[in-house]
Design a protein around this motif. Structure first.
Motif, PDB file in Angstrom:
ATOM      1  N   ALA A 137      12.699  -8.708 -61.298  1.00  0.00           N
ATOM      2  CA  ALA A 137      12.271  -9.831 -60.379  1.00  0.00           C
ATOM      3  C   ALA A 137      13.217 -11.031 -60.554  1.00  0.00           C
ATOM      4  O   ALA A 137      13.805 -11.694 -59.714  1.00  0.00           O
ATOM      5  CB  ALA A 137      10.832 -10.522 -60.827  1.00  0.00           C
ATOM      6  N   ARG A 159       6.409 -21.020 -53.101  1.00  0.00           N
ATOM      7  CA  ARG A 159       6.703 -19.874 -53.847  1.00  0.00           C
ATOM      8  C   ARG A 159       8.096 -20.140 -53.973  1.00  0.00           C
ATOM      9  O   ARG A 159       9.042 -20.118 -53.311  1.00  0.00           O
ATOM     10  CB  ARG A 159       6.465 -18.548 -53.215  1.00  0.00           C
ATOM     11  CG  ARG A 159       5.251 -18.357 -52.563  1.00  0.00           C
ATOM     12  CD  ARG A 159       3.948 -18.044 -53.737  1.00  0.00           C
ATOM     13  NE  ARG A 159       4.088 -16.781 -54.303  1.00  0.00           N
ATOM     14  CZ  ARG A 159       3.369 -16.497 -55.341  1.00  0.00           C
ATOM     15  NH1 ARG A 159       2.717 -17.299 -55.962  1.00  0.00           N
ATOM     16  NH2 ARG A 159       3.555 -15.420 -55.780  1.00  0.00           N
ATOM     17  N   ASP A 191       8.949 -16.093 -57.565  1.00  0.00           N
ATOM     18  CA  ASP A 191       7.591 -15.615 -57.227  1.00  0.00           C
ATOM     19  C   ASP A 191       7.585 -14.631 -56.159  1.00  0.00           C
ATOM     20  O   ASP A 191       6.817 -13.670 -55.649  1.00  0.00           O
ATOM     21  CB  ASP A 191       6.791 -16.904 -56.826  1.00  0.00           C
ATOM     22  CG  ASP A 191       6.563 -17.891 -58.097  1.00  0.00           C
ATOM     23  OD1 ASP A 191       6.293 -17.314 -59.079  1.00  0.00           O
ATOM     24  OD2 ASP A 191       6.403 -19.081 -57.856  1.00  0.00           O
ATOM     25  N   LEU A 192       8.602 -15.101 -55.278  1.00  0.00           N
ATOM     26  CA  LEU A 192       8.769 -14.174 -54.058  1.00  0.00           C
ATOM     27  C   LEU A 192       9.104 -12.813 -54.428  1.00  0.00           C
ATOM     28  O   LEU A 192       8.853 -11.564 -53.915  1.00  0.00           O
ATOM     29  CB  LEU A 192       9.718 -14.865 -53.223  1.00  0.00           C
ATOM     30  CG  LEU A 192      10.196 -13.876 -51.903  1.00  0.00           C
ATOM     31  CD1 LEU A 192       8.985 -13.617 -50.957  1.00  0.00           C
ATOM     32  CD2 LEU A 192      11.284 -14.851 -50.995  1.00  0.00           C
ATOM     33  N   ARG A 239       8.728 -11.513 -57.353  1.00  0.00           N
ATOM     34  CA  ARG A 239       7.602 -10.227 -57.765  1.00  0.00           C
ATOM     35  C   ARG A 239       6.802  -9.942 -56.505  1.00  0.00           C
ATOM     36  O   ARG A 239       6.274  -8.753 -56.518  1.00  0.00           O
ATOM     37  CB  ARG A 239       6.865 -11.361 -58.719  1.00  0.00           C
ATOM     38  CG  ARG A 239       7.349 -11.788 -59.937  1.00  0.00           C
ATOM     39  CD  ARG A 239       6.724 -12.625 -60.656  1.00  0.00           C
ATOM     40  NE  ARG A 239       7.455 -12.946 -62.059  1.00  0.00           N
ATOM     41  CZ  ARG A 239       7.496 -14.116 -62.609  1.00  0.00           C
ATOM     42  NH1 ARG A 239       6.571 -15.168 -62.313  1.00  0.00           N
ATOM     43  NH2 ARG A 239       7.916 -14.173 -63.912  1.00  0.00           N
ATOM     44  N   ASP A 240       6.362 -10.889 -55.576  1.00  0.00           N
ATOM     45  CA  ASP A 240       5.559 -10.506 -54.402  1.00  0.00           C
ATOM     46  C   ASP A 240       6.319  -9.162 -53.754  1.00  0.00           C
ATOM     47  O   ASP A 240       5.586  -8.340 -53.298  1.00  0.00           O
ATOM     48  CB  ASP A 240       5.317 -11.483 -53.550  1.00  0.00           C
ATOM     49  CG  ASP A 240       4.610 -12.724 -53.955  1.00  0.00           C
ATOM     50  OD1 ASP A 240       3.729 -12.400 -55.127  1.00  0.00           O
ATOM     51  OD2 ASP A 240       4.576 -13.718 -53.499  1.00  0.00           O
ATOM     52  N   LEU A 241       7.569  -9.349 -53.357  1.00  0.00           N
ATOM     53  CA  LEU A 241       8.291  -8.248 -52.981  1.00  0.00           C
ATOM     54  C   LEU A 241       8.290  -6.836 -53.638  1.00  0.00           C
ATOM     55  O   LEU A 241       7.817  -5.687 -52.983  1.00  0.00           O
ATOM     56  CB  LEU A 241       9.598  -8.780 -52.617  1.00  0.00           C
ATOM     57  CG  LEU A 241       9.857  -9.755 -51.476  1.00  0.00           C
ATOM     58  CD1 LEU A 241      11.260 -10.127 -51.588  1.00  0.00           C
ATOM     59  CD2 LEU A 241       9.455  -9.174 -50.141  1.00  0.00           C
ATOM     60  N   ALA A 297       6.151  -5.851 -55.632  1.00  0.00           N
ATOM     61  CA  ALA A 297       4.760  -5.576 -55.489  1.00  0.00           C
ATOM     62  C   ALA A 297       4.328  -4.735 -54.135  1.00  0.00           C
ATOM     63  O   ALA A 297       3.846  -3.513 -54.004  1.00  0.00           O
ATOM     64  CB  ALA A 297       3.618  -6.526 -55.840  1.00  0.00           C
ATOM     65  N   ALA A 298       4.920  -5.326 -53.168  1.00  0.00           N
ATOM     66  CA  ALA A 298       4.541  -4.889 -51.777  1.00  0.00           C
ATOM     67  C   ALA A 298       5.123  -3.530 -51.475  1.00  0.00           C
ATOM     68  O   ALA A 298       4.781  -2.719 -50.753  1.00  0.00           O
ATOM     69  CB  ALA A 298       5.232  -5.973 -50.701  1.00  0.00           C
ATOM     70  N   GLU A 330       9.045  -7.800 -44.237  1.00  0.00           N
ATOM     71  CA  GLU A 330       8.509  -8.783 -44.984  1.00  0.00           C
ATOM     72  C   GLU A 330       8.950 -10.131 -45.134  1.00  0.00           C
ATOM     73  O   GLU A 330      10.082 -10.353 -44.811  1.00  0.00           O
ATOM     74  CB  GLU A 330       8.908  -8.087 -46.609  1.00  0.00           C
ATOM     75  CG  GLU A 330       8.239  -7.008 -46.933  1.00  0.00           C
ATOM     76  CD  GLU A 330       6.685  -6.978 -47.114  1.00  0.00           C
ATOM     77  OE1 GLU A 330       6.222  -8.013 -47.406  1.00  0.00           O
ATOM     78  OE2 GLU A 330       6.101  -6.049 -46.966  1.00  0.00           O
ATOM     79  N   HIS A 331       7.883 -11.222 -45.529  1.00  0.00           N
ATOM     80  CA  HIS A 331       8.225 -12.533 -45.287  1.00  0.00           C
ATOM     81  C   HIS A 331       9.162 -12.859 -46.436  1.00  0.00           C
ATOM     82  O   HIS A 331       9.016 -12.313 -47.465  1.00  0.00           O
ATOM     83  CB  HIS A 331       7.060 -13.212 -45.713  1.00  0.00           C
ATOM     84  CG  HIS A 331       6.802 -14.722 -45.503  1.00  0.00           C
ATOM     85  ND1 HIS A 331       7.466 -15.266 -44.381  1.00  0.00           N
ATOM     86  CD2 HIS A 331       6.442 -15.889 -46.220  1.00  0.00           C
ATOM     87  CE1 HIS A 331       7.624 -16.732 -44.522  1.00  0.00           C
ATOM     88  NE2 HIS A 331       7.006 -16.914 -45.797  1.00  0.00           N
TER      89      HIS A 331
END
Length: 224
Positions: free
Chosen positions: A27, A41, A45-46, A48-50, A52-53, A71-72
C-alpha cells in the motif's frame, strides 16, 4: 489527516529514503505511485482500497485498461504511467541479464522470464538464446496458444537457433491457470526439442514453467 501531517518516519516517501523500498508495504509503495488520494482519503488509504478491490498488487498491476480505469482515483494517465513503469522494470532486468553469464544468475533468469510471461492471459512459449559462453543473444516469443506436440515445432526452433548462432537455449512458457506444475505434454515437448537441438550441438539448459507466483525449473527437477 493528510500524509503531510503524519510523523516523518511514517510518510511513505521519507520512509523509503530512510529505510529503502523493501521496508515499505504494498500500500505504501502504491501510494507513492498514486502521489495523491481522493477527497477524504489519503494516498495510502486509496492504495489500500484499490488493493482490496483488485484482490492484490499483482491483479492491479496486470489489469487491463478498462478494469484499471474503472476504479475511483485511477484513469488513463495513471494506466499509461503504470505500463511505462512495468516496461522499464522488464528492460532493467533484461539489461542486467545481458551483462553476465546466464548460468551464474539463475534467480535473475527466473525473474526475467516471469516478468515476460506471468501477466499473459494466453499460453506462450519463448526462448532465451545464448552463445557458447552463455551470454544472452536474444529473448524471443516463438509460439502462442495451447501448447501440445502439434503446436511447438522443433525444426523451427532449431532453424532460429542456428540463424542466431546460439550454442545453448533456455525455454520458458506460462500456464495462465496459475498452476506452474509441468504437464506430461510439457515434458514431451522439452525432450523433442532437446533431441532436435542436440543434432546441432546446441544445449537445452533449462525449461521454466511460469505460474502465479511460482516458476518451476526442469533442470532443478533433474529432468535435463
Amino acid at each position: 489527516m493528510s500524509i503531510r501531517d503524519w510523523p516523518e518516519g511514517e510518510r511513505p516517501r521519507e520512509k523509503l529514503l530512510a529505510l529503502g523500498s523493501p521496508a515499505l508495504s504494498d500500500a505504501e509503495l502504491l501510494a507513492i505511485f498514486l502521489r495523491v488520494g481522493v477527497q477524504g482519503r489519503s494516498a495510502v488509504d486509496l492504495a489500500r482500497d484499490l488493493l482490496a478491490a483488485f484482490g492484490g498488487l499483482r491483479q492491479l498491476l496486470e489489469a487491463d485498461q478498462t478494469r484499471f480505469c474503472a476504479e475511483h482515483g485511477l484513469g488513463t494517465a495513471k494506466f499509461v504511467q503504470l505500463q511505462a513503469t512495468l516496461e522499464l522494470s522488464r528492460r532493467h532486468l533484461a539489461s542486467q541479464l545481458a551483462r553476465g553469464d546466464a548460468l551464474t544468475s539463475p534467480s535473475l533468469v527466473r525473474a526475467y522470464l516471469a516478468s515476460q510471461l506471468r501477466h499473459l492471459g494466453h499460453e506462450e512459449f519463448a526462448a532465451l538464446f545464448l552463445d557458447s559462453q552463455h551470454q544472452v543473444i536474444l529473448y524471443e516469443s516463438l509460439f502462442r496458444g495451447t501448447l501440445n506436440s502439434a503446436s511447438v515445432y522443433p525444426r523451427e526452433v532449431a532453424r532460429r537457433a542456428l540463424e542466431l548462432g546460439a550454442g545453448a537455449v533456455i525455454f520458458a512458457h506460462n500456464h495462465p491457470s496459475g498452476i506452474a506444475e509441468p504437464s506430461d505434454a510439457d515434458r514431451r515437448i522439452t525432450e523433442r526439442l532437446r533431441e532436435a537441438l542436440g543434432l546441432f550441438e546446441i544445449r537445452v539448459l533449462d525449461h521454466f514453467v511460469v505460474g502465479d507466483g511460482e516458476v518451476v525449473s526442469f533442470a532443478e527437477r533433474g529432468w535435463l
